[in-house]
Write a protein that holds these residues in place. Structure first.
Motif, PDB file in Angstrom:
ATOM      1  N   VAL A 200       0.811  -1.341  -0.047  1.00 50.08           N
ATOM      2  CA  VAL A 200       0.116  -0.231   0.056  1.00 50.08           C
ATOM      3  C   VAL A 200       0.605   1.228   0.036  1.00 50.08           C
ATOM      4  O   VAL A 200       1.912   1.122   1.048  1.00 50.08           O
ATOM      5  CB  VAL A 200      -0.911  -0.019   0.968  1.00 50.08           C
ATOM      6  N   GLY A 201       0.822   2.662  -1.015  1.00 50.88           N
ATOM      7  CA  GLY A 201       1.682   3.281  -1.658  1.00 50.88           C
ATOM      8  C   GLY A 201       0.743   4.512  -1.178  1.00 50.88           C
ATOM      9  O   GLY A 201      -0.759   4.876  -1.631  1.00 50.88           O
ATOM     10  N   PHE A 202       1.006   5.858  -0.271  1.00 48.02           N
ATOM     11  CA  PHE A 202       1.162   6.935   0.230  1.00 48.02           C
ATOM     12  C   PHE A 202       1.907   8.527  -0.638  1.00 48.02           C
ATOM     13  O   PHE A 202       2.960   8.203  -0.499  1.00 48.02           O
ATOM     14  CB  PHE A 202       0.254   6.692   1.061  1.00 48.02           C
ATOM     15  N   ASN A 203       1.777   8.881  -1.448  1.00 47.97           N
ATOM     16  CA  ASN A 203       2.401   9.629  -2.390  1.00 47.97           C
ATOM     17  C   ASN A 203       2.537  10.777  -1.527  1.00 47.97           C
ATOM     18  O   ASN A 203       3.678  11.786  -1.100  1.00 47.97           O
ATOM     19  CB  ASN A 203       1.232  10.191  -3.674  1.00 47.97           C
ATOM     20  N   LYS A 204       0.699  10.911  -0.553  1.00 45.79           N
ATOM     21  CA  LYS A 204       1.747  12.357   0.819  1.00 45.79           C
ATOM     22  C   LYS A 204       0.435  11.402   1.943  1.00 45.79           C
ATOM     23  O   LYS A 204      -1.013  10.524   1.490  1.00 45.79           O
ATOM     24  CB  LYS A 204       1.051  13.368   0.401  1.00 45.79           C
ATOM     25  N   ALA A 244       4.256   7.536   1.595  1.00 48.25           N
ATOM     26  CA  ALA A 244       5.319   6.015   2.721  1.00 48.25           C
ATOM     27  C   ALA A 244       4.324   4.775   1.423  1.00 48.25           C
ATOM     28  O   ALA A 244       3.434   4.844   1.186  1.00 48.25           O
ATOM     29  CB  ALA A 244       4.471   5.995   4.281  1.00 48.25           C
ATOM     30  N   LEU A 245       5.361   3.669   2.164  1.00 52.42           N
ATOM     31  CA  LEU A 245       4.998   2.664   1.552  1.00 52.42           C
ATOM     32  C   LEU A 245       4.760   0.937   2.891  1.00 52.42           C
ATOM     33  O   LEU A 245       5.966   1.483   3.734  1.00 52.42           O
ATOM     34  CB  LEU A 245       5.852   2.222   0.753  1.00 52.42           C
ATOM     35  N   GLN A 272     -10.503  -0.664   6.740  1.00 52.11           N
ATOM     36  CA  GLN A 272     -10.452  -0.464   7.776  1.00 52.11           C
ATOM     37  C   GLN A 272      -9.464  -0.610   8.614  1.00 52.11           C
ATOM     38  O   GLN A 272      -9.984   0.355   9.898  1.00 52.11           O
ATOM     39  CB  GLN A 272     -12.008  -1.794   7.763  1.00 52.11           C
ATOM     40  N   GLU A 273      -8.837  -1.828   8.499  1.00 54.95           N
ATOM     41  CA  GLU A 273      -7.588  -1.415   9.534  1.00 54.95           C
ATOM     42  C   GLU A 273      -6.586  -0.570   9.463  1.00 54.95           C
ATOM     43  O   GLU A 273      -6.450  -0.265  10.595  1.00 54.95           O
ATOM     44  CB  GLU A 273      -6.896  -3.094   9.113  1.00 54.95           C
ATOM     45  N   LEU A 274      -6.728  -0.112   8.648  1.00 48.62           N
ATOM     46  CA  LEU A 274      -4.957   0.897   8.496  1.00 48.62           C
ATOM     47  C   LEU A 274      -6.129   1.951   8.309  1.00 48.62           C
ATOM     48  O   LEU A 274      -5.197   3.188   9.544  1.00 48.62           O
ATOM     49  CB  LEU A 274      -4.699   0.580   7.107  1.00 48.62           C
ATOM     50  N   THR A 275      -7.584   2.747   8.472  1.00 48.46           N
ATOM     51  CA  THR A 275      -8.386   3.867   8.528  1.00 48.46           C
ATOM     52  C   THR A 275      -8.131   4.033   9.906  1.00 48.46           C
ATOM     53  O   THR A 275      -8.143   4.538  10.974  1.00 48.46           O
ATOM     54  CB  THR A 275      -9.386   3.935   8.059  1.00 48.46           C
ATOM     55  N   PRO A 285      -5.282   4.930  -1.447  1.00 47.17           N
ATOM     56  CA  PRO A 285      -4.155   4.425  -1.087  1.00 47.17           C
ATOM     57  C   PRO A 285      -3.947   5.286  -3.000  1.00 47.17           C
ATOM     58  O   PRO A 285      -3.904   4.629  -3.853  1.00 47.17           O
ATOM     59  CB  PRO A 285      -3.458   3.731  -1.143  1.00 47.17           C
ATOM     60  N   ASP A 286      -2.134   5.601  -3.564  1.00 47.65           N
ATOM     61  CA  ASP A 286      -1.918   5.881  -5.067  1.00 47.65           C
ATOM     62  C   ASP A 286      -1.393   4.334  -5.252  1.00 47.65           C
ATOM     63  O   ASP A 286      -1.658   4.128  -6.143  1.00 47.65           O
ATOM     64  CB  ASP A 286      -0.978   6.391  -4.847  1.00 47.65           C
ATOM     65  N   LEU A 287      -1.239   3.414  -4.191  1.00 41.64           N
ATOM     66  CA  LEU A 287      -1.132   2.454  -4.939  1.00 41.64           C
ATOM     67  C   LEU A 287      -0.967   0.877  -3.738  1.00 41.64           C
ATOM     68  O   LEU A 287      -1.085   1.349  -3.063  1.00 41.64           O
ATOM     69  CB  LEU A 287       1.148   2.389  -4.945  1.00 41.64           C
TER      70      LEU A 287
END
Length: 352
Positions: A200-204, A244-245, A272-275, A285-287
């Motif tokens: 799971v990837g996030f640009n921000k 973040a990845l 649900q879990e990550l939130t 997520p961007d990825l």
């Protein structure tokens, strides 16, 4: 988790009675059952809260397994020897720390490292040195036959004095049809954990700070993930500067049904879990990539002793055959490197 004595005394993770039990750990008698499970050992020496909130998540992170099934002697041989040789974890660790170290041991560090460009760079370097002409990929229906202590395969007319298998236990019958099934049974019955890995990837990144290696989830908390690695926190260039990845793991021995969940259901669980755990207001997520491993990690359970005897018997019956890989000698990369060196030395020094 507490990082030292003071924080260990104050942590709410462990019960007061178990903290007192820990003080008496160096004075307890060592175990006499070679097939004692890790759960039994921890309950005997440290207490249930240590099992639930220290050992259990640790096991989920390494084996994605169940401490009630893993046999300490085979799953964690260093831990087993610590009690058997020194009589205690605490005093044993202190005594070992004072023992003189070899020059090789002095070079070893606990730093986390990888290869620039990914681990495939290391594999590429190995292939280059071995010679690409000596490496074959995507072999279909591969199996070996044996005749007069020589091995051959359907890939070429070559004959080999040695064949090293590092495949999973579940492939051995097909790979070596000349081995008797009843003699392989103790090996092929080995249990494997089924694991789903989600990148799971996030640009921000807009959640809590990820200033750590990751987090493991105690099974007693009844969450739907085993744990998360914060890859971008300890490896460079894994995500944009403010991104973040994460690598999230689900399933394992105690939740094998997760392996059959659809991608959509997996996404809902991850959301649900990550939130909840990382305090994300939105989950966009961007990825997001899902990987499934039905034979992720072998479990060193009660069958381990018979399994190792079977491996030894088959190797003695078929000189030149070496059954290696993570069916024995540990499951980690360091275990594979040590095993590789040992096997290479055996072949070099063999009379054939």
């Amino acid at each position: 988790l507490p990082s030292g004595l003071i924080s260990g005394i104050g942590t709410p993770l462990f019960s007061f009675s178990d903290k007192l039990r820990l003080l008496a750990e160096p004075f307890r008698k060592k175990g006499k059952n070679p097939n004692e499970t890790l759960a039994q050992l921890v309950l005997r020496r440290m207490g249930k809260s240590f099992l639930d909130y220290a050992i259990d998540p640790f096991i989920l992170g390494i084996y994605s397994g169940d401490p009630d099934k893993l046999v300490t002697k085979y799953a964690f041989p260093k831990l087993y020897r610590l009690e058997q040789d020194y009589g205690s974890f605490i005093s044993g660790a202190m005594k070992k720390a004072k023992e003189p170290k070899t020059e090789r041991d002095k070079k070893a560090t606990k730093e986390i490292f990888s290869i620039k460009g990914g681990l495939s760079k290391m594999i590429g370097a190995l292939v280059k040195n071995i010679g690409e002409e000596n490496v074959r990929l995507n072999c279909k229906a591969l199996n070996f036959s044996q005749k007069e202590n020589k091995f051959s395969s359907g890939l070429s007319n070559d004959q080999f004095s040695h064949v090293i298998s590092t495949t999973g236990a579940y492939t051995l019958e097909e790979l070596f049809p000349f081995l008797k099934k009843e003699k392989l049974k103790s090996i092929t019955q080995m249990e494997y954990s089924k694991v789903i890995q989600v990148s799971v990837g996030f640009n921000k990144w807009k959640g809590i700070p990820l200033n750590a290696f990751g987090g493991l989830v105690p099974f007693i908390e009844q969450r739907n993930i085993l744990g998360t690695l914060f890859l971008s926190s300890f490896f460079k260039n894994k995500a944009p500067e403010k991104g973040a990845l994460l690598s999230v793991f689900l399933g394992g021995v105690r939740k094998p049904e997760f392996a059959d969940f659809s991608d959509e259901k997996i996404f809902k669980i991850i959301k649900q879990e990550l939130t909840e755990m990382f305090k994300l207001k939105t989950f966009d997520p961007d990825l997001l990539k899902i990987y499934r491993y039905n034979y992720a990690i072998p479990q060193y359970g009660l069958e381990s002793e018979e399994k190792l005897k079977a491996v030894q018997a088959l190797e003695e019956e078929h000189p030149g055959l070496i059954l290696a890989g993570n069916i024995r000698d540990g499951i980690g990369i360091a275990d594979r490197i040590n095993q590789g060196k040992t096997v290479a030395a055996e072949i070099i020094n063999s009379p054939t």
